[in-house]
Write a protein that holds these residues in place. Structure first.
Motif, PDB file in Angstrom:
ATOM      1  N   HIS A  36       9.899   2.059  -5.620  1.00  0.00           N
ATOM      2  CA  HIS A  36      10.489   0.709  -5.629  1.00  0.00           C
ATOM      3  C   HIS A  36      11.727   0.619  -4.751  1.00  0.00           C
ATOM      4  CE1 HIS A  36       8.600   1.945  -9.365  1.00  0.00           C
ATOM      5  NE2 HIS A  36       8.196   0.698  -9.552  1.00  0.00           N
ATOM      6  N   ALA A  52       4.046 -12.137  -6.366  1.00  0.00           N
ATOM      7  CA  ALA A  52       4.569 -10.780  -6.537  1.00  0.00           C
ATOM      8  C   ALA A  52       5.178 -10.289  -5.226  1.00  0.00           C
ATOM      9  CB  ALA A  52       3.472  -9.836  -7.000  1.00  0.00           C
ATOM     10  N   ILE A 101       9.193  -9.371  -5.270  1.00  0.00           N
ATOM     11  CA  ILE A 101       9.590  -7.967  -5.189  1.00  0.00           C
ATOM     12  C   ILE A 101      10.346  -7.689  -3.893  1.00  0.00           C
ATOM     13  CG2 ILE A 101       7.595  -6.913  -3.981  1.00  0.00           C
ATOM     14  CD1 ILE A 101       7.635  -4.816  -6.326  1.00  0.00           C
ATOM     15  N   ARG A 112       2.323  -3.073  -2.144  1.00  0.00           N
ATOM     16  CA  ARG A 112       2.113  -2.310  -3.372  1.00  0.00           C
ATOM     17  C   ARG A 112       1.990  -3.250  -4.580  1.00  0.00           C
ATOM     18  NH1 ARG A 112       4.775  -0.428  -7.706  1.00  0.00           N
ATOM     19  NH2 ARG A 112       6.725  -1.406  -7.089  1.00  0.00           N
ATOM     20  N   ALA A 113       2.796  -4.317  -4.578  1.00  0.00           N
ATOM     21  CA  ALA A 113       2.796  -5.219  -5.734  1.00  0.00           C
ATOM     22  C   ALA A 113       1.566  -6.109  -5.773  1.00  0.00           C
ATOM     23  CB  ALA A 113       4.049  -6.092  -5.711  1.00  0.00           C
ATOM     24  N   PRO A 156      -1.720  -7.545  -6.477  1.00  0.00           N
ATOM     25  CA  PRO A 156      -2.831  -7.083  -7.320  1.00  0.00           C
ATOM     26  C   PRO A 156      -4.181  -7.239  -6.629  1.00  0.00           C
ATOM     27  CG  PRO A 156      -2.047  -9.211  -8.095  1.00  0.00           C
ATOM     28  CD  PRO A 156      -1.149  -8.811  -6.960  1.00  0.00           C
ATOM     29  N   GLY A 193      -4.848  -6.461  -3.383  1.00  0.00           N
ATOM     30  CA  GLY A 193      -5.072  -5.513  -2.291  1.00  0.00           C
ATOM     31  C   GLY A 193      -4.984  -6.115  -0.898  1.00  0.00           C
TER      32      GLY A 193
END
Lengths: 283, 271, 328
Positions: A55, A181, A185, A236-237, A239, A241
């Motif tokens: 992170h 997201a 983030i 990465r966040a 969902p 892809g």
């Protein structure tokens, strides 16, 4: 390394130098890491650092405005801190930066750590943070880049014909559920009102559909040009892809070609898209 | 298209009249093109400015007076509505929510305390109580606004003053033509000291005003069951489905918008 | 129970595709399986682990036009047509659909949701493996629980044990070549349960605990937990202007969004991340059960897996059971 980080954080908290220290603790899977906010020297014992600490903690700094905080910063995180300082979102004197020398972090999802480096680490040229008050670890001798990337995903995609590239992004953006997201983030996405939430003019509105998703994802990438430091947290966040880092990396490389600028490396360098020079070349 | 089969489909209504109440509040009179809306004071409707969106508005009139809404220009929907005039089409669905239990108030002294646009849900009550004077005790109306020009329904003040004691106040000071009281609404409550005996106080206004009015009324001895307010919340559906207006385990749209302070004190969250 | 061999699966799926559209888990990218319209039975992956999005969007789409309106033509309402076979629904997701029925079918029912539900046959699929985030057994279901499905498949060596639970399910299975089953129902995988009834009893006493603020420190205020949740149903309604009127669109939204409760005046009763996080939790474990008599959670663990900062609802449940204000 972990002991040194814990001891330093505990010192900072005990002395009152900082109210809170932002680092990592073990996640609920017992395998990966998650952000952790320590408020006392005792709590500093929960801090960890390893290749699962993916992170970008700089994201939390604007939330903490007005409070003196300590933060653990990998080289990439330190570049984000520089961007935030340069953009007036973070006061340098409000943040105590514990830099950490980094060998790269791994691709992880909850419950599934791996020993495979994240793609961004393959492109990263820094192992030592670019800004810190205290450094944990030995800076390696120059040159710092240790993972010479082979052909990048950007180049691989660029070699494909336009129709294929179009289909590539169409199929990815069609899946986007606009969960935000990627935005939430992102250390560089701190606008109090995002263009995607704006009603007048209506850029995307609430509708989750291909045209709106396209405007959203491309619009966001453009807003990050010259500001994204490639922490890959958006990807990465996500969902669903969606390989958002490819867009960001492409824009970063254009900014580097055109302006010789890399985000977050030098806190004094003028921003390519916020600087006007009378004699500048028209692109 | 009847509203019954598809609860999201508004009835169509034509604007028959628009009246400027203040620099930023207009009164819209609507005529339904079809169907009917039977409502009671305290309930609300969701009005559409087609192409811009929907927002909830309390009925500002008694049913026998026709459909009237006092709308303050605030966000995108209210701005769009302010651009409309007589003959223009809007959508309306409802009624939603509970209502003031007017039967329960019979025989009691009534204190109505409004601030700014908060007078909108109180206006049908004022009309109701004045028309049915014999059924109720004394009626005191306290109404505050920022400037004298910000009083909505000032054209009705003479009628109100004939049927009730009307106390007006502005705050902040600075209107030389204003000869009346300069005070915040809670301060007016404190000054006038209405008696809690056999009374019901009904208040609506900005959340901060409501908080302090409640405080003053309690200090005067009003029990939480004697204080009634109507809450505002962001809403989308009006039917307890979109999950936008819940305050803890209560929905403003279904369980409210009318609550006694006793009920509010049991809410888990702040409103 | 009957037996459907792997060899006869294709033929059955083809017949379902002939009767309507078949929606089933399909691998779209490495590591990404989603419920998708099946074009070829070979695409169907009945060994999938999880889909990030539960099949709720089949009934409550992420975005849909409620209607179009123009002053000259009046209302136009998008028609819902055809029949759908939703295949491969794990017990947690079948429960999710049942939970979604509560808000959407309670009067006044949403006719769109109702119509889609009526036109869809849910063919459940037992789980032979549990994921580390699973806790479905907390909610009265389990890995091989056929409730809430019209027909149910249990994977066994060489094929599936199949069972029709409703008339719709029997109709869907009519074209399958089935044999009498000689294989016993396998033992379900272990899934640990949390005593959610006990949580519900004590939860309100922790409403004002500093726990929520500490947990919220790392929350990003994104909507991942809600959008991947089979029982989260917050929505937004807005208009998109058309040339001579409007299209009214309903879309997923979430109470985790910072703008969710902000009023036009700028006033926002739920300003802090902590109050928003708390609202989602209490809605699932207190308000929803009060209103509908069931927990607003299926134990699928998607929010655990997909939260980018590991806000793990099971940790919150345990923390409440322990009555601790300490951040887990």
């Amino acid at each position: 390394m972990i002991e040194e980080i814990r001891a330093k954080a505990a010192d900072l908290l005990r002395s009152g130098e900082v109210k809170c220290f932002i680092g990592y603790e073990r996640a609920s899977d017992g395998l990966t890491a998650r952000p952790f906010f320590a408020y006392s020297a005792d709590e500093a014992d929960r801090l960890i650092f390893d290749g699962t600490c993916v992170h970008n903690l700089a994201r939390y700094l604007p939330d903490m405005r007005g409070k003196r905080v300590g933060i653990l910063a990998k080289p990439c995180d330190s570049r984000s801190i520089n961007v935030l300082i340069r953009e007036g979102q973070v006061e340098r004197e409000e943040v105590y930066i514990v830099g950490v020398v980094c060998d790269g972090v791994y691709r992880t999802t909850w419950g599934k750590p791996s020993r495979e480096l994240q793609p961004r680490c393959l492109y990263c040229s820094k192992r030592t943070p670019v800004v810190y008050d205290y450094l944990v670890g030995q800076p390696p001798p120059a040159p710092e880049s240790q993972h010479p990337a082979s052909i990048s995903e950007v180049e691989a995609l660029e070699r494909k014909p336009a129709a294929e590239r179009w289909e590539f992004w169409r199929s990815h953006f069609a899946r986007c559920i606009r969960c935000n997201a990627c935005r939430q983030i992102c250390p560089a996405c701190y606008c109090p009102q995002c263009f995607s939430d704006q009603l007048d003019p209506l850029w995307t509105g609430i509708r989750i559909g291909l045209p709106q998703n396209w405007v959203w994802n491309v619009g966001r990438a453009l807003h990050l040009a010259g500001r994204c430091i490639d922490c890959e947290e958006c990807q990465r966040a996500c969902p669903m892809g969606i390989p958002l880092a490819i867009l960001n990396r492409k824009l970063a490389s254009r900014v580097k070609e055109l302006f010789g600028f890399e985000a977050g490396m030098d806190p004094r360098a003028p921003f390519p898209f916020a600087t006007f020079e009378k004699e500048e070349e028209i692109l | 298209m009847p509203s019954g089969s598809d609860p999201f489909l508004p009835l169509l209504a034509e604007i028959s009249e628009v009246r400027d109440l203040t620099p930023d509040i207009k009164l819209f009179k609507l005529n339904l093109r079809e169907g009917r809306i039977d409502y009671r004071p305290g309930q609300f409707a969701i009005i559409s400015a087609f192409g811009v969106g929907e927002a909830p508005f309390t009925f500002a009139s008694l049913p026998e007076e026709g459909l009237e809404f006092a709308i303050r220009k605030m966000g995108t929907v209210t701005s769009a509505l302010h651009d409309l005039g007589p003959g223009d089409l809007v959508g309306i669905r409802g009624p939603y929510g509970n209502a003031f239990p007017l039967e329960e108030y019979k025989g009691k002294d009534i204190i109505i305390i409004g601030g700014g646009i908060g007078i909108a849900p109180l206006r049908p009550l004022i009309h109701w109580f004045i028309k049915r004077k014999g059924d109720y005790g004394d009626l005191l109306i306290i109404y505050g606004a920022r400037t004298p020009r910000d009083f909505a329904f000032s054209h009705e003040f003479e009628d109100w003053a004939r049927g009730a004691r009307l106390e007006l106040a502005i705050d902040p000071p600075g209107a030389p033509e204003w000869k009346g009281r300069v005070a915040l609404v809670p301060a007016v409550v404190k000054e006038l000291k209405p008696s809690p005996r056999g009374s019901i106080a009904i208040t609506c206004g900005p959340p901060i005003m409501i908080h302090y009015v409640i405080q003053e009324l309690k200090a005067l001895g009003f029990s939480p069951g004697q204080i009634v307010t109507t809450l505002e919340a962001k809403m989308k559906c009006g039917m307890g489905k979109c999950m936008r207006c819940n305050v803890g385990n209560k929905y403003v749209c279904k369980d409210g918008p009318v609550f006694t302070v006793e009920q509010i004190s049991q809410l888990l969250e702040e409103f | 129970m009957k037996f459907l061999s792997n060899g006869n699966l294709r033929g059955w799926l083809e017949s379902l595709m002939g009767m309507g559209s078949l929606i089933a888990p399909v691998d779209l990218e490495p590591g990404l399986t989603l419920f998708s319209q099946v074009r070829d039975p070979g695409e169907v992956n009945l060994e999938y682990e999880i889909t990030p999005i539960p099949p709720k969007d089949l009934f409550f789409p992420s975005s849909e036009a409620l209607f179009r309106f123009s002053p000259s033509r009046g209302y136009e309402i998008p028609r819902i047509e055809g029949e759908t076979f939703l295949l491969g629904v794990h017990p947690c997701d079948a429960l999710g659909i049942r939970l979604m029925d509560f808000p959407f079918l309670s009067p006044p029912a949403d006719p769109r949701y109702e119509e889609r539900r009526r036109r869809t046959t849910i063919i459940g699929l037992g789980c032979v493996k549990a994921r580390p985030e699973c806790f479905c057994t907390s909610f009265g279901i389990g890995p091989l629980d056929p409730s809430n499905a019209d027909a149910f498949l249990v994977p066994v060596p060489g094929g599936f044990l199949v069972e029709a639970k409703t008339g719709k399910g029997a109709r869907a299975l009519a074209s399958a070549k089935l044999k009498e089953a000689s294989i016993p129902i396998p033992k379900p995988p272990e899934v640990s349960a949390i005593d959610v009834e006990a949580v519900r009893k004590v939860a309100l006493s922790l409403f004002d605990s500093p726990y929520w603020g500490r947990l919220a420190d790392r929350c990003l205020s994104c909507k991942v937990c809600a959008y991947v949740c089979p029982s989260c149903y917050c929505f937004d309604i807005r208009d998109y202007p058309t040339r001579d009127g409007a299209e009214r669109v309903r879309s997923w939204d979430s109470c985790q969004s910072p703008l969710f409760t902000r009023q036009a005046s700028g006033y926002d009763p739920r300003q802090t991340k902590a109050s928003r996080l708390r609202n989602r939790f209490y809605h699932k474990f207190s308000y929803f059960p009060d209103e509908f008599g069931a927990f607003g959670c299926t134990g699928c663990g998607r929010c655990v897996r997909y939260c980018p900062v590991n806000i793990d609802i099971r940790e919150t449940l345990s923390a409440i059971l322990r009555g601790e204000a300490r951040i887990a």
